[in-house]
Motif scaffolding. Structure first.
Motif, PDB file in Angstrom:
ATOM      1  N   ASN A   8      -2.182  -6.367  -5.158  1.00 58.94           N
ATOM      2  CA  ASN A   8      -3.183  -5.684  -4.342  1.00 58.94           C
ATOM      3  C   ASN A   8      -2.596  -4.388  -3.794  1.00 58.94           C
ATOM      4  N   ASN A   9      -3.472  -3.445  -3.512  1.00 60.67           N
ATOM      5  CA  ASN A   9      -3.098  -2.204  -2.817  1.00 60.67           C
ATOM      6  C   ASN A   9      -1.961  -1.455  -3.507  1.00 60.67           C
ATOM      7  N   LEU A  10      -2.069  -1.276  -4.804  1.00 60.64           N
ATOM      8  CA  LEU A  10      -1.086  -0.495  -5.549  1.00 60.64           C
ATOM      9  C   LEU A  10      -1.640   0.886  -5.919  1.00 60.64           C
ATOM     10  N   HIS A  11      -2.593   1.360  -5.166  1.00 59.51           N
ATOM     11  CA  HIS A  11      -3.282   2.605  -5.498  1.00 59.51           C
ATOM     12  C   HIS A  11      -2.407   3.837  -5.278  1.00 59.51           C
ATOM     13  N   ASN A  12      -1.289   3.714  -4.569  1.00 58.88           N
ATOM     14  CA  ASN A  12      -0.410   4.867  -4.331  1.00 58.88           C
ATOM     15  C   ASN A  12       0.782   4.925  -5.283  1.00 58.88           C
ATOM     16  N   VAL A  13       0.870   3.980  -6.230  1.00 58.62           N
ATOM     17  CA  VAL A  13       1.967   3.987  -7.191  1.00 58.62           C
ATOM     18  C   VAL A  13       1.831   5.192  -8.113  1.00 58.62           C
ATOM     19  N   LYS A  14       2.909   5.975  -8.203  1.00 59.64           N
ATOM     20  CA  LYS A  14       2.920   7.168  -9.048  1.00 59.64           C
ATOM     21  C   LYS A  14       3.608   6.928 -10.386  1.00 59.64           C
ATOM     22  N   VAL A  15       4.670   6.104 -10.378  1.00 62.87           N
ATOM     23  CA  VAL A  15       5.483   5.879 -11.572  1.00 62.87           C
ATOM     24  C   VAL A  15       5.682   4.378 -11.747  1.00 62.87           C
ATOM     25  N   ALA A  16       5.450   3.883 -12.985  1.00 66.85           N
ATOM     26  CA  ALA A  16       5.654   2.459 -13.264  1.00 66.85           C
ATOM     27  C   ALA A  16       6.310   2.285 -14.623  1.00 66.85           C
ATOM     28  N   PRO A  54       0.799  -1.231   0.000  1.00 65.44           N
ATOM     29  CA  PRO A  54       0.000   0.000   0.000  1.00 65.44           C
ATOM     30  C   PRO A  54       0.830   1.279   0.000  1.00 65.44           C
ATOM     31  N   ALA A  55       2.121   1.201   0.412  1.00 61.78           N
ATOM     32  CA  ALA A  55       2.966   2.399   0.443  1.00 61.78           C
ATOM     33  C   ALA A  55       3.795   2.560  -0.832  1.00 61.78           C
ATOM     34  N   LEU A  56       3.700   1.602  -1.755  1.00 72.53           N
ATOM     35  CA  LEU A  56       4.532   1.610  -2.950  1.00 72.53           C
ATOM     36  C   LEU A  56       4.218   2.813  -3.842  1.00 72.53           C
TER      37      LEU A  56
END
Length: 464
Positions: free
Chosen positions: A270-278, A251-253
């Motif tokens: 799961n819980n990748l809603h905080n990813v800004k750059v991929a 969740p902090a990724l």
């Protein structure tokens, strides 16, 4: 002028020992030790260092190395070893805070192993915060994997003060008995064999930054820590046909680089809603995993899709992209106008779009006539948000020209369209072709009065 300079005080030498030591800590240790020749004031300052950076310089050599050069390398390593041993023996501060070692590993393996074990044990202590061991493969016929001794492994993976750990190159750590790294925040593992990943990760409760690269996968399942803020997985290649189960629940990724080149038995995200750059490249035929991953990243702000993952998408009968409602920056390693437009429909807030056309992926064959028909409905981002487009590998085909013409006409807020022509450097009559391309692009009508076209190449072309 000379009298003024002679009368001037040496301002650096006038600094306190602690401050000079701090300055020396940023230098390679060989350079820091050489300052002892400056004056009596500097003679013993390096002995109080807590930060060490030992580097065995690798000279540029041909791949075919003869025996004389092998002997020369062995001699170089002996001198290097004597220097490291001398520095470690003469230091007055017994507590090491940072220890970085970069060396090749070949020749007399036993001598190398003893040296690496001794130096590692000398570095491990209650004040060690940063440990970086890098053993690279030189231009030689013979090289070995370094199997650290049990005392070295125990010391490294139970160092409670360690904040950053890097193990890079010809290192094998498959015999770890236990891991207890309560302060570790950054880990870089770029080594040949990593077996006890579950044991390693379970012993790093606050790990935030993980870089993982290895050639052999012997673990049936990889569960990445949920404390991660940055995750980079590179070039995972299995020497066997064994499939691997991968689970990411973080969740902090915020930053994800995911190059997975192995068979997947299962992918759980799961819980990748905080990813800004991929940055993604997934060589996997199962489109469900790709779709799952992209859906989990639907709130991303910057996305780079590389060639293999694009090839999988293009090979499917139909692929429904999720809506990237927050995406501002998009990079694609392909030119396929149909896919591009379909993706732009899903990116209403997109501001920067980059295309890299390397010629490897093109499903719809093109000839002298265009095979692509521009859509009647303009994507929202083109009409309101998209300000910058960059096209690398432009070759001047009818489809490319038609696509650029559509973008220039529909992009009413465009500010810059950059076209790179370096892909033509090996073609015959390239100068004439580049001139014609430049003339065609600059003559295209534009929907934005602010838009300018930049033509980039090794030669100089006018921009319109």
């Amino acid at each position: 002028m000379e009298r003024i300079q002679k009368g001037k005080m040496d301002r650096i030498s006038a600094l306190p020992d602690s401050l000079i030591g701090h300055i020396l800590s940023f230098l390679p240790t060989k350079t820091a030790v050489s300052t002892s020749l400056l004056s009596r004031r500097w003679r013993y300052l390096w002995q109080h260092l807590q930060d060490f950076n030992f580097q065995l310089d690798q000279e540029d050599e041909d791949e075919d190395v003869d025996e004389d050069e092998d002997e020369q390398y062995d001699l170089s390593f002996m001198h290097f070893s004597a220097f490291v041993n001398g520095v470690l023996a003469q230091r007055r501060n017994r507590d090491i805070r940072k220890f970085r070692l970069s060396s090749s590993y070949t020749g007399e393996a036993t001598f190398h192993e003893r040296s690496f074990n001794y130096w590692s044990l000398a570095a491990i202590g209650p004040q060690l915060q940063d440990l970086n061991l890098s053993l690279y493969e030189p231009y030689s016929k013979d090289h070995f994997l370094w199997f650290p001794s049990s005392s070295v492994l125990r010391g490294i993976f139970s160092c409670t003060s360690l904040i950053s750990l890097t193990l890079d190159g010809l290192i094998c750590v498959n015999k770890i008995s236990s891991v207890h790294l309560p302060a570790l925040r950054t880990m870089r593992l770029s080594i040949y064999r990593v077996v006890p990943l579950d044991k390693i990760f379970s012993g790093c409760p606050i790990l935030e930054d993980l870089y993982l690269q290895y050639k052999e996968i012997n673990a049936p399942k990889i569960i990445f820590p949920n404390s991660l803020k940055r995750l980079e997985v590179h070039n995972c290649k299995s020497s066997t046909s064994r499939e691997v189960e991968v689970e990411i629940d973080a969740p902090a990724l915020e930053y994800l680089t995911f190059f997975l080149y192995i068979g997947l038995s299962q992918l759980t995200v799961n819980n990748l809603h905080n990813v800004k750059v991929a940055d993604l490249d997934l060589r996997e035929d199962d489109l469900d995993y790709i779709h799952m991953l992209l859906n989990a990243l639907n709130r991303i702000k910057k996305l780079h899709l590389r060639s293999s993952i694009i090839e999988c998408i293009l090979g499917a009968p139909a692929f429904d992209f999720p809506e990237f409602s927050c995406l501002l920056h998009l990079e694609l390693e392909c030119f396929n106008p149909t896919l591009i437009i379909n993706l732009l429909y899903k990116c209403p807030m997109l501001q920067v779009f980059k295309i890299c056309n390397d010629g490897q992926i093109w499903i719809e064959p093109t000839g002298n006539s265009s095979s692509w028909t521009p859509p009647t409905c303009v994507p929202d981002c083109l009409a309101s948000q998209l300000t910058k487009i960059e096209f690398k590998g432009y070759k001047g085909s009818k489809d490319e020209l038609g696509f650029i013409a559509y973008i220039l006409k529909s992009g009413i807020v465009l500010q810059t369209v950059t076209v790179n022509l370096d892909s033509l450097k090996n073609e015959k009559d390239k100068s004439k072709k580049k001139y014609n391309i430049t003339k065609e692009l600059c003559a295209i009508p534009r929907g934005s009065n602010m838009c300018r076209i930049e033509i980039k190449d090794s030669d100089i072309f006018p921009s319109g």
